[in-house]
Design a protein around this motif. Sequence first.
Motif, short mmCIF file in Angstrom:
data_model
loop_
_atom_site.label_atom_id
_atom_site.label_comp_id
_atom_site.label_asym_id
_atom_site.label_seq_id
_atom_site.Cartn_x
_atom_site.Cartn_y
_atom_site.Cartn_z
N GLN A 109 10.43 10.88 -22.52
CA GLN A 109 9.78 10.08 -21.50
C GLN A 109 10.14 8.61 -21.59
N TYR A 123 14.95 11.62 -13.52
CA TYR A 123 14.32 12.40 -14.59
C TYR A 123 13.20 11.60 -15.25
N SER A 179 9.13 12.32 -15.54
CA SER A 179 9.05 12.93 -16.87
C SER A 179 7.64 13.35 -17.25
#
Length: 229
Positions: free
Chosen positions: A46, A106, A110
């Motif tokens: 993350q 992404y 996350s």
Amino acid sequence: MKILYTLGLLLVVATYEVYTLECHMRELDICAASLLLFNQDDDVAQSEDELDIQCSYIREAQQCLQNYTNHCMTPIQRELMDFTSEGSQNLLKDYCTVGSEIRNNYLKNSNCLNEANKEARSCLTDLQAALDAIGNAEFNSRVTTACCGYQRYMECVRETINRKCGADLVNFTQELLRMAVSRLPDIVCSGYEPDSSVCKDALPPPGTPPIGSNSNSPLSRLFSAYFPE
């Protein structure tokens, strides 16, 4: 992403096992060690730092496999392996490049992907049970069993991500998976519906515990190492 990339890499390793004659598969244990570290934590990366750590593990495993290919395979076999792994290599390059569109998307999603990833473990369990079934299937039934297992896994992942994160993220992760393993499975496995009688007969019921390290399927045994319970 860790599941997506590792699935792509596992498909390459499985193909190594089929085509490699000169070297022993034990030499791939060293390559597996990096992925074992990579998969010890169920959480999705993350932050940029966490992504960089994951990328270091993936690059190490990829380089190990490349060294194995160069040492153990004929030129024709190496060309085949390069073709098989091209999608996962391109995905890795984008995923590990700061500022790339894939990486930014992404990271933006996350938190939700982290929750979906935890729930998707059951999807992988069912996939491994399907791999066990492939190992026990008659030769002329293996394509059907493999396609049914693949389509059931894809449907499970779609439903999990859609439930947790919405349709937009489903489309994003589907594209990532296709980049990791290519579009070939979608082409070969078109028409195999998980709820069809054909697939229900070919696959063990959802929730069936995989045999794992004692399986007749080499890929299932690899899953046991790379995705320990």
